[in-house]
Design an enzyme around this catalytic site. Structure first.
Site, PDB file in Angstrom:
ATOM      1  CB  THR A 192      -0.902   0.000   1.254  1.00  0.00           C
ATOM      2  OG1 THR A 192      -1.432   1.305   1.450  1.00  0.00           O
ATOM      3  CG2 THR A 192      -0.123  -0.364   2.512  1.00  0.00           C
ATOM      4  CE1 TYR A 238      -4.035  -3.091   4.748  1.00  0.00           C
ATOM      5  CE2 TYR A 238      -3.536  -0.764   4.399  1.00  0.00           C
ATOM      6  CZ  TYR A 238      -3.774  -2.027   3.895  1.00  0.00           C
ATOM      7  OH  TYR A 238      -3.730  -2.238   2.540  1.00  0.00           O
TER       8      TYR A 238
END
Ligand code: UDP
Length: 324
Positions: A117, A141
């Site tokens: 990400t 995350y």
């Protein structure tokens, strides 16, 4: 040479599975259906319900199907949930990935592609972001993704094993043929929510923050059509198959759109203004996230859907179809 796609019943995994099947690759999908949908897995893929951390299962799939490469999507992806349940996120994203990587090493799988990400980059890193930009993930995350990147880096140095990390920017839109799309129990993403407003399923779109240091005061993101993103996985797979060294790529278009620009584009697509309410910033949202896609373009990636109207139309078509 069969590809194992973990999380292949999810949003990006199912699009990538279709991209692989469409060009004739053999695919085994491994997914525990915790968030993915069986119906979104292309028919020509072999579907196996199970855990990526199940060594014996992965070993059996590798030997029975001659799996040479793994594309690893499975994991938990909701940033606020990761803040509330960090250990759950480290379990699903780091511990499970470690088990999968180890099973690959033991079974002789030498090629591994990992979904990462853009949120691994430091918030104050200069935009657009290149692969070498400073990393400083904030959420559990994002940290879980960077930890897995590190495991892969170290494993590739120690073993006969190569990996490619793909760092996604803002993924949106749906398969142009309507075979799969995004399903979120609690939709939070801008384009998803804008689609629901356009279809009258929620009354208005909240604009989170109008005082950002951006040209119109709203957040700027690099929105990329999921079909172009799926194709980046094929480029990465082909690179590994032809012997490329381990590396990472940013996957975005290299252009930013503000919330207001997306709202205006949706208004054009539906032929009337989208109802909005301006409000305060959403905690944790950086002003701008834009990719520098030079590296993946040099590797042969050519996007075909870099058009916000097309992205919005595909998102709307999917919402209509999915709820029909
Ligand atoms: N955003 C917004 N209203 C919404 C959802 C998002 O104004 O209902 C803004 C958000 O603040 C950010 C951009 O849209 O600037 C993209 O947010 P999204 O949740 O789609 O992706 P993120 O970049 O947070 O992963």
């Amino acid at each position: 040479m069969t590809v194992l796609v973990t999380g292949g019943a999810g949003y990006i995994g199912s699009h990538t599975t279709y991209a692989l099947l469409d060009r004739g690759d053999a695919v085994v999908v491994l997914d525990n259906l915790s968030t993915g949908m069986r119906a979104h897995v292309g028919e020509r893929a072999l579907f196996v319900e199970g855990e990526v951390s199940d060594h014996a299962l992965v070993a059996r799939l590798v030997s029975e199907h001659g799996i040479a490469s793994v594309i690893h999507f499975a994991g938990s992806i909701v940033v606020p949930d990761s803040v509330k349940d960090p250990l759950g996120y480290y379990q699903n994203n780091v511990v499970a990935s470690r088990a999968l990587i180890e099973a690959c090493i033991k079974a002789g799988v030498k090629e591994f592609i990992f979904s990462s990400t853009a949120t691994v980059y430091a918030e104050d890193a200069p935009q657009p972001l290149a692969e070498g930009s400073p990393k400083a993930p904030i959420s559990p995350y994002a940290r879980s993704k960077l930890m897995t990147e590190w495991m892969l880096e170290d494993t590739s140095k120690a073993h006969d094993f190569r990996h490619i990390v793909l760092r996604y920017f803002n993924v949106c839109g749906a398969d142009p043929q309507g075979r799969t799309g995004q399903v979120s129990p609690i939709p939070t993403h801008l384009i998803k929510r804008a689609s629901l407003v356009a279809l009258g399923r929620i009354p208005h779109l909240d604009i989170f923050g109008t005082d950002y240091p951006t040209p119109d005061g709203t957040g700027v993101r690099d929105y990329i059509h999921v079909t172009d993103l799926a194709n980046a996985h094929l480029i990465a797979l082909d690179a590994l198959r032809s012997g490329a060294a381990s590396t990472s790529y940013n996957i975005g278009y290299g252009r930013g759109l503000s919330v207001r620009q997306v709202v205006a584009a949706m208004g054009q697509v539906i032929g009337r203004p989208l109802p909005v309410k301006e409000g305060p910033r959403r905690p944790g949202d950086p002003p701008t996230l834009i990719s520098n896609p030079a590296k993946i373009r040099a590797a042969g990636w050519t996007p075909h859907h870099d058009d916000i109207a097309e992205i919005l139309r595909s998102a709307l078509d999917w919402e209509r179809r999915f709820n029909a």
